[in-house]
Design an enzyme around this catalytic site. Structure first.
Site, PDB file in Angstrom:
ATOM      1  N   GLU A   1       9.982   8.523 -17.162  1.00 14.92           N
ATOM      2  CA  GLU A   1       8.585   8.948 -17.352  1.00 14.92           C
ATOM      3  C   GLU A   1       8.093   8.614 -18.766  1.00 14.92           C
ATOM      4  O   GLU A   1       6.968   8.175 -18.960  1.00 14.92           O
ATOM      5  CB  GLU A   1       8.456  10.452 -17.089  1.00 14.92           C
ATOM      6  CG  GLU A   1       8.621  10.804 -15.620  1.00 14.92           C
ATOM      7  CD  GLU A   1       8.737  12.308 -15.390  1.00 14.92           C
ATOM      8  OE1 GLU A   1       8.078  13.083 -16.099  1.00 14.92           O
ATOM      9  OE2 GLU A   1       9.494  12.696 -14.487  1.00 14.92           O
TER      10      GLU A   1
ATOM     11  N   HIS B   1       0.837  -1.223   0.000  1.00 19.63           N
ATOM     12  CA  HIS B   1       0.000   0.000   0.000  1.00 19.63           C
ATOM     13  C   HIS B   1       0.865   1.265   0.000  1.00 19.63           C
ATOM     14  O   HIS B   1       0.435   2.309   0.473  1.00 19.63           O
ATOM     15  CB  HIS B   1      -0.944   0.038   1.195  1.00 19.63           C
ATOM     16  CG  HIS B   1      -1.686  -1.234   1.421  1.00 19.63           C
ATOM     17  ND1 HIS B   1      -2.915  -1.498   0.853  1.00 19.63           N
ATOM     18  CD2 HIS B   1      -1.361  -2.337   2.149  1.00 19.63           C
ATOM     19  CE1 HIS B   1      -3.316  -2.709   1.229  1.00 19.63           C
ATOM     20  NE2 HIS B   1      -2.391  -3.239   2.015  1.00 19.63           N
TER      21      HIS B   1
ATOM     22  N   TYR C   1      -8.297 -14.368 -46.391  1.00 18.62           N
ATOM     23  CA  TYR C   1      -7.705 -13.039 -46.350  1.00 18.62           C
ATOM     24  C   TYR C   1      -8.745 -11.946 -46.560  1.00 18.62           C
ATOM     25  O   TYR C   1      -9.658 -12.069 -47.376  1.00 18.62           O
ATOM     26  CB  TYR C   1      -6.610 -12.904 -47.425  1.00 18.62           C
ATOM     27  CG  TYR C   1      -5.995 -11.521 -47.432  1.00 18.62           C
ATOM     28  CD1 TYR C   1      -4.966 -11.202 -46.557  1.00 18.62           C
ATOM     29  CD2 TYR C   1      -6.481 -10.512 -48.280  1.00 18.62           C
ATOM     30  CE1 TYR C   1      -4.423  -9.928 -46.521  1.00 18.62           C
ATOM     31  CE2 TYR C   1      -5.941  -9.236 -48.252  1.00 18.62           C
ATOM     32  CZ  TYR C   1      -4.911  -8.947 -47.364  1.00 18.62           C
ATOM     33  OH  TYR C   1      -4.381  -7.681 -47.337  1.00 18.62           O
TER      34      TYR C   1
ATOM     35  N   LYS D   1       0.043  -4.001 -39.652  1.00 18.28           N
ATOM     36  CA  LYS D   1       1.443  -3.604 -39.735  1.00 18.28           C
ATOM     37  C   LYS D   1       1.834  -2.364 -38.942  1.00 18.28           C
ATOM     38  O   LYS D   1       2.730  -2.425 -38.102  1.00 18.28           O
ATOM     39  CB  LYS D   1       1.844  -3.412 -41.199  1.00 18.28           C
ATOM     40  CG  LYS D   1       1.812  -4.728 -41.901  1.00 18.28           C
ATOM     41  CD  LYS D   1       2.216  -4.713 -43.321  1.00 18.28           C
ATOM     42  CE  LYS D   1       1.803  -6.047 -43.907  1.00 18.28           C
ATOM     43  NZ  LYS D   1       0.336  -6.314 -43.803  1.00 18.28           N
TER      44      LYS D   1
ATOM     45  N   SER E   1      14.932  21.861 -16.433  1.00 16.88           N
ATOM     46  CA  SER E   1      13.711  22.637 -16.637  1.00 16.88           C
ATOM     47  C   SER E   1      14.077  23.961 -17.287  1.00 16.88           C
ATOM     48  O   SER E   1      15.157  24.498 -17.075  1.00 16.88           O
ATOM     49  CB  SER E   1      13.038  22.882 -15.288  1.00 16.88           C
ATOM     50  OG  SER E   1      12.242  24.044 -15.338  1.00 16.88           O
TER      51      SER E   1
ATOM     52  N   LYS F   1      16.046  22.012 -11.120  1.00 16.90           N
ATOM     53  CA  LYS F   1      15.424  20.741 -11.472  1.00 16.90           C
ATOM     54  C   LYS F   1      16.335  19.777 -12.228  1.00 16.90           C
ATOM     55  O   LYS F   1      17.146  20.176 -13.038  1.00 16.90           O
ATOM     56  CB  LYS F   1      14.190  20.995 -12.337  1.00 16.90           C
ATOM     57  CG  LYS F   1      13.104  21.721 -11.599  1.00 16.90           C
ATOM     58  CD  LYS F   1      12.269  20.778 -10.784  1.00 16.90           C
ATOM     59  CE  LYS F   1      11.163  20.272 -11.665  1.00 16.90           C
ATOM     60  NZ  LYS F   1      10.164  19.530 -10.947  1.00 16.90           N
TER      61      LYS F   1
HETATM   62  N1  ARG Z   1      -0.594  -5.065 -48.545  1.00 15.83           N
HETATM   63  C1  ARG Z   1      -1.353  -6.255 -48.283  1.00 15.83           C
HETATM   64  C2  ARG Z   1      -1.352  -6.565 -46.787  1.00 15.83           C
HETATM   65  O1  ARG Z   1      -0.555  -6.016 -46.110  1.00 15.83           O
HETATM   66  C3  ARG Z   1      -0.716  -7.407 -48.997  1.00 15.83           C
HETATM   67  C4  ARG Z   1      -1.669  -8.497 -49.320  1.00 15.83           C
HETATM   68  C5  ARG Z   1      -2.581  -8.052 -50.365  1.00 15.83           C
HETATM   69  N2  ARG Z   1      -3.464  -9.078 -50.766  1.00 15.83           N
HETATM   70  C6  ARG Z   1      -4.607  -8.821 -51.409  1.00 15.83           C
HETATM   71  N3  ARG Z   1      -5.352  -9.819 -51.680  1.00 15.83           N
HETATM   72  N4  ARG Z   1      -4.987  -7.613 -51.708  1.00 15.83           N
HETATM   73  O2  ARG Z   1      -2.156  -7.301 -46.306  1.00 15.83           O
END
Ligand code: ARG
Length: 460
Positions: free
Chosen positions: A290, A156, A317, A325, A277, A283
């Protein structure tokens, strides 16, 4: 705008659609993985006599040229390609002619991108494991010099019982070791090749998936082609592991920030890891700690974002998956910057053992030991707890610590108390006598440190 399709279309993609759809601006970092995957694919195509050996050699030479140009910053990424896959293919055709058009035989960008991202993540896991190893080495080093450094342990955020700095640091050693092991588990589970899954249903070419898997350092192939192109679990697992690592770093940062404050003065951060600072000349701020604490948020964010993106996606897909990404790269970049910075900050911080000890000597951290003393003299624990509670109340009133009372004062609370109380509630005794596995006493701590050293040796 350069496109991989055309036959089926009469009109060109609208510029704003192209801009919205493109991923080259962020997937260009996958170029080394994309080329490695293509080289493996081409070697396999020639081994399986889908293309000739000469064709394979020409394509591989072209791919290696592109790779070397990329490594030397010779490529123009502003050239209007949709993604890294189409860019590499177009550059290849430009350099080796029509033979380059055979590269994509028996392959889809769906298994291609699944492969590239897996290869990239695998490399990054290895980097994180190495960075965690360096942090563990630093923590262990500090532990070895602070087995006797007594400090208060808190619950605590109130002083609870005396521990040592080695013990406190040991808790973080355990956390980061688990992180490292978790990453290892993920690496092992994800190290299967999706290449050869095609768009979703495999191909009719006689592809040798096991061969490409072996060339690319995988332990085997993904068994189901629809899963192979749709699976982002490994990335979610890794983001989760990164989020946990950031959480651990953030907890540690929070403590270092407190310990570095004027109220604690347990440590002093090095000038090189502190900032000043613009207005207050006195400071010296722990900005690095942080910021690491603050950057936890974005890594959690990447995990939540990908979980949410993947939720309710039908097989196989879908373009949504391109969203895996940016957040993942950002999270990986963040952690790979934070880990070594944190290690450097820890390595250069000065630990003030005297201040820690002084702090542990205040706040009745030896009260449990006083109660245990009474128990050893035959008092029931519940009664002992009450007696020491009364003693503490008396001490607060007198402005003293338990160890500053006289034997006569002690005796007014319990007549079983003898002169040996002073030895029993001495800070060093309190720590030393904690000998059970996992406790701070030197005996237990030395055993823990020996096992950590063993771990580090095995892992090199
Ligand atoms: N740029 C796409 C991705 O990152 C690559 C795969 C694309 N595939 C498709 N069927 N359009 O997922």
């Amino acid at each position: 705008m350069a496109q991989l399709w055309g036959g089926r279309f009469i009109k060109e993609t609208a510029q704003e659609v192209f801009d919205f759809n493109e991923s080259l601006s962020f997937d260009k970092r996958l170029m080394p993985q994309d080329i490695a995957g293509s080289i493996a694919h081409v070697k396999m195509l020639s081994k399986q006599s889908v293309i000739s050996q000469q064709e394979a050699e020409l394509i591989i030479k072209g791919l290696e040229m592109i790779e070397s140009d990329a490594a030397h910053d010779q490529l123009d990424f502003d050239c209007g390609f949709e993604d890294v896959h189409s860019m590499v293919e177009a550059l290849l055709i430009e350099r080796v002619g029509d033979t380059g058009k055979k590269l994509h035989t028996g392959r889809s960008r769906n298994d291609q991108v699944a492969l590239d991202m897996r290869l990239y993540t695998r490399e990054h896991i290895d980097l994180t494991r190495e960075q965690l190893f360096n942090l563990l080495a630093q923590i262990l080093d500090l532990m070895k010099s602070h087995i006797e450094t007594v400090m208060p342990g808190f619950t605590h955020l109130q002083k609870a019982q005396p521990v040592t700095l080695a013990h406190h640091l040991g808790a973080y050693f355990e956390m980061f070791r688990r992180d490292r092991e978790r990453m290892g588990d993920i690496r092992q589970r994800m190290n299967l090749s999706p290449l050869g899954a095609g768009a979703l249903a495999g191909t009719t070419y006689p592809l040798d998936r096991e061969y490409t898997a072996e060339l690319l350092g995988f332990d085997g192939v993904m068994t189901n082609s629809m899963d192979a192109v749709s699976d982002r679990d490994y990335l979610i697992e890794y983001l989760d592991a990164l989020a946990i690592t950031m959480m651990h770093l953030s907890r540690f940062c929070e403590e270092l920030i407190m310990w570095n404050s004027d109220e604690y003065r347990f440590i002093e951060m090095d000038d090189r890891y502190s900032t000043g600072s613009s207005i207050m000349p006195q400071k010296k701020n722990p900005d690095v700690a942080e910021l690491i604490r603050g950057k936890c948020g974005r890594v959690y964010g990447a995990l939540t974002a990908l979980l949410t993106t993947m939720k309710a996606l039908p097989l196989a897909y879908n373009k949504d998956m391109q969203e895996d990404k940016e957040g993942s790269f950002m999270a990986m970049d963040t952690v790979s910057v934070c880990l070594p910075l944190f290690t450097g900050m820890l390595a250069t911080a000065k630990f003030n053992s005297d201040k820690m000890r002084l702090s542990a000597s205040r706040g009745f951290t030896n009260a449990t030991d006083a109660a245990d003393y009474l128990v050893k003299k035959g008092v029931y624990f519940r009664d002992a707890h009450r007696i020491v509670g009364e003693l503490v109340l008396y001490c607060i009133d007198q402005g003293k610590g338990l160890e500053e009372l006289t034997l006569d004062e002690f005796k007014t609370f319990s007549d079983v108390i003898e002169n040996d109380i002073f030895e029993a509630i001495d800070l060093d005794t309190c720590v030393r006598e904690r000998k059970t596995i996992g406790a701070p006493g030197a005996e237990a701590m030395n055993r823990a440190i020996a096992s950590y050293e063993e771990y580090m040796k095995e892992e090199v």
